[in-house]
Design an enzyme around this catalytic site. Structure first.
Site, mmCIF file in Angstrom:
data_model
loop_
_atom_site.group_PDB
_atom_site.id
_atom_site.type_symbol
_atom_site.label_atom_id
_atom_site.label_comp_id
_atom_site.label_asym_id
_atom_site.label_seq_id
_atom_site.Cartn_x
_atom_site.Cartn_y
_atom_site.Cartn_z
ATOM 1 N N TYR A 175 0.836 -1.213 0.000
ATOM 2 C CA TYR A 175 0.000 0.000 0.000
ATOM 3 C C TYR A 175 0.869 1.262 0.000
ATOM 4 O O TYR A 175 0.578 2.225 -0.719
ATOM 5 C CB TYR A 175 -0.900 -0.052 1.239
ATOM 6 C CG TYR A 175 -1.943 1.025 1.366
ATOM 7 C CD1 TYR A 175 -3.082 1.027 0.554
ATOM 8 C CD2 TYR A 175 -1.828 2.012 2.339
ATOM 9 C CE1 TYR A 175 -4.061 2.001 0.712
ATOM 10 C CE2 TYR A 175 -2.801 2.983 2.508
ATOM 11 C CZ TYR A 175 -3.922 2.982 1.690
ATOM 12 O OH TYR A 175 -4.884 3.938 1.857
ATOM 13 N N LYS A 221 0.775 4.092 -2.813
ATOM 14 C CA LYS A 221 0.374 5.470 -2.503
ATOM 15 C C LYS A 221 1.513 6.456 -2.753
ATOM 16 O O LYS A 221 1.263 7.627 -3.070
ATOM 17 C CB LYS A 221 -0.127 5.552 -1.063
ATOM 18 C CG LYS A 221 -1.465 4.815 -0.839
ATOM 19 C CD LYS A 221 -2.514 5.230 -1.849
ATOM 20 C CE LYS A 221 -3.937 4.937 -1.396
ATOM 21 N NZ LYS A 221 -4.926 5.241 -2.455
HETATM 22 N N1 LIG Z 1 -9.857 5.409 5.228
HETATM 23 C C1 LIG Z 1 -8.640 5.900 5.411
HETATM 24 O O1 LIG Z 1 -8.167 6.082 6.554
HETATM 25 C C2 LIG Z 1 -7.780 6.259 4.221
HETATM 26 C C3 LIG Z 1 -6.565 6.898 4.470
HETATM 27 C C4 LIG Z 1 -5.741 7.240 3.394
HETATM 28 C C5 LIG Z 1 -6.129 6.951 2.104
HETATM 29 N N2 LIG Z 1 -7.329 6.323 1.881
HETATM 30 C C6 LIG Z 1 -7.676 6.042 0.489
HETATM 31 O O2 LIG Z 1 -8.917 6.625 0.185
HETATM 32 C C7 LIG Z 1 -9.594 5.829 -0.798
HETATM 33 C C8 LIG Z 1 -10.980 5.470 -0.290
HETATM 34 O O3 LIG Z 1 -10.843 4.767 0.942
HETATM 35 P P1 LIG Z 1 -12.080 4.389 1.874
HETATM 36 O O4 LIG Z 1 -11.572 4.404 3.267
HETATM 37 O O5 LIG Z 1 -13.279 5.185 1.509
HETATM 38 O O6 LIG Z 1 -12.260 2.838 1.445
HETATM 39 P P2 LIG Z 1 -13.541 1.885 1.386
HETATM 40 O O7 LIG Z 1 -13.002 0.507 1.501
HETATM 41 O O8 LIG Z 1 -14.603 2.323 2.324
HETATM 42 O O9 LIG Z 1 -14.079 2.145 -0.114
HETATM 43 C C9 LIG Z 1 -13.316 1.781 -1.225
HETATM 44 C C10 LIG Z 1 -14.242 1.576 -2.402
HETATM 45 O O10 LIG Z 1 -13.421 1.200 -3.539
HETATM 46 C C11 LIG Z 1 -14.123 0.185 -4.244
HETATM 47 N N3 LIG Z 1 -13.192 -0.626 -5.032
HETATM 48 C C12 LIG Z 1 -12.262 -1.498 -4.575
HETATM 49 N N4 LIG Z 1 -11.655 -2.103 -5.608
HETATM 50 C C13 LIG Z 1 -12.204 -1.590 -6.746
HETATM 51 C C14 LIG Z 1 -11.989 -1.832 -8.125
HETATM 52 N N5 LIG Z 1 -11.085 -2.724 -8.552
HETATM 53 N N6 LIG Z 1 -12.728 -1.127 -9.019
HETATM 54 C C15 LIG Z 1 -13.661 -0.236 -8.600
HETATM 55 N N7 LIG Z 1 -13.904 0.029 -7.305
HETATM 56 C C16 LIG Z 1 -13.186 -0.649 -6.386
HETATM 57 C C17 LIG Z 1 -14.782 -0.644 -3.143
HETATM 58 O O11 LIG Z 1 -15.829 -1.464 -3.649
HETATM 59 C C18 LIG Z 1 -15.255 0.427 -2.181
HETATM 60 O O12 LIG Z 1 -16.566 0.885 -2.483
HETATM 61 C C19 LIG Z 1 -8.687 4.623 -1.050
HETATM 62 O O13 LIG Z 1 -7.871 4.867 -2.170
HETATM 63 C C20 LIG Z 1 -7.853 4.565 0.203
HETATM 64 O O14 LIG Z 1 -6.635 3.898 0.000
HETATM 65 C C21 LIG Z 1 -8.152 5.975 2.917
#
Ligand SMILES: NC(=O)c1ccc[n+]([C@@H]2O[C@H](COP(=O)([O-])OP(=O)(O)OC[C@H]3O[C@@H](n4cnc5c(N)ncnc54)[C@H](O)[C@@H]3O)[C@@H](O)[C@H]2O)c1
Length: 259
Positions: free
Chosen positions: A160, A164
Site C-alpha cells: 500500500y 500510494k
Molecule cells: N480510510 C482511510 O483512513 C484512508 C486513508 C488514506 C487513504 N485512503 C484512500 O482513500 C480511498 C478510499 O478509501 P475508503 O476508506 O473510503 O475505502 P472503502 O473501503 O470504504 O471504499 C473503497 C471503495 O473502492 C471500491 N473498489 C475497490 N476495488 C475496486 C476496483 N477494482 N474497481 C472499482 N472500485 C473498487 C470498493 O468497492 C469500495 O466501495 C482509497 O484509495 C484509500 O486507500 C483511505
C-alpha cells in the site's frame, strides 16, 4: 449550478469518482454534485452505487451508477464511453477506488502485492488514460488521486505504501504532461479516516472500532480521526474550476503535520 463550475458554453461539467459506493468516494461524489458537477458514481458493483446516486438525485443533482473494475482496461474504456454517452464527457476524475491487503513483508503474498498495486496504481493509470482524451478535447481537466499518509512508510503496508507513493509520482507526471491542455493533477493524502476500510483494520487487529478510533485520535494533533467529508472538502478544491494554477501537489489531510 454555480457559473464558475460550468464549461465555456455553460454546460454542466461531468465528474467520475471511482470507488464511490461508500466511504470517501461516496462523500466526494455527493460533494461534487453539490458543487454543480454531474457525477458518475463508479464502483465494482453497479447496484452498490444506488445509495450514492439517490443521495445526489434527491438533492436535485445528476448522477449515474456505473459498475466497473478499475483494474480491467476493457471495463474502464467501456465505462468511460458509457459516461460520455449518458452523462457527458468526463473532465473531472477522482481516482479513489482502493483496497488493503496488509501483511508484514515476510508474510506478504504475491497476490497481496499485485492486488493493491493493481487497484490503486494500475486503476489510476487506466482511468486517467481513458478520461484524458475527453479533457484534452474540452481544454479543461482535473485529476485528483487518493494517496495516503502511508506513502511515507507504514509497518505492514509495503504494498500500500508503494502504491500510494507511486500515486504521488504519477500525479506529478500527469501535471507536467497535461498542463498545456488546461488539465491539472493533484493528490490528496489522508491520514486516519473513519470508513469501512479502517473498520476492517480494527477488526483485523482484534479491536472494536470505537476503541480503535479513540486510540488513533490521541496521536493526531486535532485529537480526532477524520471523516470522509474532511477529504471530500480537499478534493472539492482541487477539482474546482478556480484551482487551475495549482497542479502537481500533494495535500496531506491528516489533522496535523506528519513526521
Ligand atoms: N480510510 C482511510 O483512513 C484512508 C486513508 C488514506 C487513504 N485512503 C484512500 O482513500 C480511498 C478510499 O478509501 P475508503 O476508506 O473510503 O475505502 P472503502 O473501503 O470504504 O471504499 C473503497 C471503495 O473502492 C471500491 N473498489 C475497490 N476495488 C475496486 C476496483 N477494482 N474497481 C472499482 N472500485 C473498487 C470498493 O468497492 C469500495 O466501495 C482509497 O484509495 C484509500 O486507500 C483511505
Amino acid at each position: 449550478m454555480s457559473t464558475t463550475e460550468a464549461g465555456a458554453a455553460g454546460e454542466q461539467r461531468v465528474a467520475v469518482v471511482t470507488g464511490a459506493a461508500r466511504g470517501i468516494g461516496a462523500a466526494t461524489a455527493v460533494r461534487l454534485a453539490a458543487e454543480g458537477r454531474a457525477v458518475a458514481v463508479l464502483d465494482l458493483d453497479e447496484a452498490a452505487c444506488a445509495g450514492t446516486v439517490e443521495t445526489i438525485t434527491a438533492a436535485g443533482g445528476r448522477a449515474l451508477a456505473v459498475g466497473c473494475d478499475v483494474t480491467d482496461a476493457g471495463q474502464v474504456d467501456a465505462a468511460v464511453a458509457r459516461v460520455a454517452g449518458e452523462l457527458g464527457a468526463p473532465v473531472v476524475l477522482v481516482n479513489n477506488a482502493g483496497v488493503l491487503r496488509d501483511n508484514l513483508l515476510f508474510k506478504m503474498s504475491e497476490s497481496d502485492w499485485d492486488t493493491v498495486l493493481g487497484v490503486h496504481l494500475k486503476g489510476a493509470f487506466l482511468m486517467s488514460r481513458a478520461c484524458q482524451k475527453h479533457m484534452v478535447d474540452a481544454g479543461f481537466g482535473r485529476v485528483v488521486s487518493l494517496s495516503s499518509s502511508s506513502a511515507l512508510g507504514n509497518r505492514g503496508q509495503a504494498n500500500y505504501a508503494a502504491a500510494k507513493a507511486g500515486i504521488q509520482g504519477f500525479t506529478k507526471t500527469l501535471a507536467k504532461e497535461l498542463g498545456k491542455f488546461g488539465i491539472t493533477a493533484n493528490a490528496v493524502a489522508p491520514g486516519f479516516i473513519a470508513t469501512d476500510m479502517t473498520a476492517a483494520t480494527a477488526a483485523r487487529v482484534g479491536m472494536g472500532f470505537e476503541d480503535f478510533k479513540a486510540a488513533a485520535a490521541t496521536q493526531i494533533p486535532v485529537q480526532r480521526v477524520g471523516e470522509p467529508e474532511d477529504v471530500a472538502d480537499a478534493i472539492a478544491f482541487f477539482q474546482s474550476d478556480r484551482a487551475g494554477f495549482v497542479s502537481g501537489q500533494v495535500l496531506y489531510v491528516a489533522g496535523g503535520p506528519l513526521d
